[in-house]
Design a protein around this motif. Structure first.
Motif, PDB file in Angstrom:
ATOM      1  N   ASP A 146       0.849  -1.192   0.000  1.00 17.92           N
ATOM      2  CA  ASP A 146       0.000   0.000   0.000  1.00 17.92           C
ATOM      3  C   ASP A 146       0.883   1.239   0.000  1.00 17.92           C
ATOM      4  O   ASP A 146       1.996   1.223   0.540  1.00 17.92           O
ATOM      5  N   LEU A 171       0.012   3.834   1.609  1.00 16.38           N
ATOM      6  CA  LEU A 171      -0.121   4.338   2.972  1.00 16.38           C
ATOM      7  C   LEU A 171       0.645   3.457   3.954  1.00 16.38           C
ATOM      8  O   LEU A 171       0.794   2.252   3.725  1.00 16.38           O
ATOM      9  N   ASP A 196       4.141   1.980  -4.146  1.00 14.32           N
ATOM     10  CA  ASP A 196       3.086   2.095  -5.147  1.00 14.32           C
ATOM     11  C   ASP A 196       2.969   0.785  -5.921  1.00 14.32           C
ATOM     12  O   ASP A 196       3.937   0.337  -6.539  1.00 14.32           O
ATOM     13  N   ALA A 249      -8.757   4.187  -6.206  1.00 12.09           N
ATOM     14  CA  ALA A 249      -8.011   5.431  -6.422  1.00 12.09           C
ATOM     15  C   ALA A 249      -8.596   6.544  -5.562  1.00 12.09           C
ATOM     16  O   ALA A 249      -9.798   6.542  -5.244  1.00 12.09           O
ATOM     17  N   ASN A 250      -7.769   7.480  -5.169  1.00  6.60           N
ATOM     18  CA  ASN A 250      -8.261   8.653  -4.456  1.00  6.60           C
ATOM     19  C   ASN A 250      -9.261   9.387  -5.341  1.00  6.60           C
ATOM     20  O   ASN A 250      -8.996   9.633  -6.514  1.00  6.60           O
ATOM     21  N   THR A 251     -10.416   9.699  -4.783  1.00  8.31           N
ATOM     22  CA  THR A 251     -11.453  10.335  -5.583  1.00  8.31           C
ATOM     23  C   THR A 251     -11.186  11.820  -5.791  1.00  8.31           C
ATOM     24  O   THR A 251     -10.594  12.474  -4.935  1.00  8.31           O
ATOM     25  N   VAL A 252     -11.641  12.325  -6.948  1.00  3.77           N
ATOM     26  CA  VAL A 252     -11.497  13.750  -7.251  1.00  3.77           C
ATOM     27  C   VAL A 252     -12.869  14.423  -7.326  1.00  3.77           C
ATOM     28  O   VAL A 252     -12.973  15.619  -7.559  1.00  3.77           O
ATOM     29  N   ASP A 300     -13.211   9.208 -11.468  1.00  6.80           N
ATOM     30  CA  ASP A 300     -12.940   8.335 -10.331  1.00  6.80           C
ATOM     31  C   ASP A 300     -13.077   6.872 -10.731  1.00  6.80           C
ATOM     32  O   ASP A 300     -12.267   6.026 -10.341  1.00  6.80           O
ATOM     33  N   ARG A 304     -10.070   5.821 -12.949  1.00  4.15           N
ATOM     34  CA  ARG A 304      -8.828   5.678 -12.176  1.00  4.15           C
ATOM     35  C   ARG A 304      -8.822   4.387 -11.375  1.00  4.15           C
ATOM     36  O   ARG A 304      -7.805   3.683 -11.299  1.00  4.15           O
ATOM     37  N   THR A 305      -9.963   4.069 -10.777  1.00  2.00           N
ATOM     38  CA  THR A 305     -10.039   2.830 -10.002  1.00  2.00           C
ATOM     39  C   THR A 305      -9.961   1.619 -10.920  1.00  2.00           C
ATOM     40  O   THR A 305      -9.288   0.629 -10.610  1.00  2.00           O
TER      41      THR A 305
END
Length: 220
Positions: free
Chosen positions: A94, A96, A110, A137-140, A146, A149-150
């Motif tokens: 991850d 994070l 990553d 993915a981090n949402t925009v 979104d 990206r996911t």
């Protein structure tokens, strides 16, 4: 407890600087039975119950020996694997930071990086029989962006699974409303005996997330 015997919902005290969406999220957390159960049972997140419920339906962890957890943070899914398949070797990745979990190798990097697949494979003594992906993915805030990206993460996870899984292995990934796109679904059906979509009860009703479950990897 009220006279009717029901527990009233906890109300969130307003705080300066807190947005309305933050208040809604906090209220939902305080009144979420899965959050309470996770705390009581020592899981790091309510997401643990999504895997528990998927396992109950599809038997994913029975006999698992080597497991890859993509998007491991905060670690709830790997905790479930450790409990259900205590002898399995587990590796997670991850972006994070993730607090250590006994018996789990964790990479903070990553998954899209070129060196990530080799690192994951190198941590296991043989090909995985289960690849799990709870990545998103981090949402925009733009629904189509979104989703794309996911799905990019899902496509990379599918490619990793096809390149590394042992014959008969399984792959699970988070997707969103509409499920897996047609090309990816075709690829999965070409490489696995069964491909299904499921929304475990632990997924919030208002959430657009679903999971694709591919079992019986045909081998390369």
């Amino acid at each position: 407890m009220t006279r009717s015997g029901r527990n009233p919902e906890k109300r969130v005290k307003t705080a300066r600087g807190r947005t309305a969406s933050s208040n809604r999220w906090l209220s939902r957390q305080l009144n979420d039975p899965y959050v309470k159960q996770a705390k009581a049972e020592g899981y790091r997140s309510r997401a643990a119950y999504k895997l528990i419920e998927l396992d109950e339906k599809f038997g994913l962890l029975k006999g698992a020996q080597r497991v890859v957890d993509l998007g491991i943070a905060p670690g709830g899914w790997s905790q479930v694997v450790r409990k259900m398949a205590p002898r399995a070797a587990i590796v997670g990745i991850d972006l994070l930071p993730t607090e250590p979990i006994e018996g789990v190798t964790i990479f903070q990097m990553d998954f899209m990086a070129d060196e990530a697949p080799e690192a994951l494979e190198g941590a296991l003594d043989g090909p995985p029989d289960l690849v799990l992906s709870d990545m998103a993915a981090n949402t925009v805030g733009h629904k189509q962006t979104d989703h794309l990206r996911t799905m990019g993460l899902v496509e990379t996870a599918v490619d990793f699974a096809i390149q590394t899984l042992a014959p008969g292995g399984a792959f699970v990934a988070k997707v969103f409303a509409g499920g897996t796109d047609s090309e990816l679904l075709t690829l999965l059906k070409q490489n696995f005996a069964t491909v299904k979509h499921a929304k475990p009860p632990a997924s919030r009703k208002g959430s657009s997330e679903w999971y694709v479950i591919a079992q019986g990897f045909k081998g390369r």
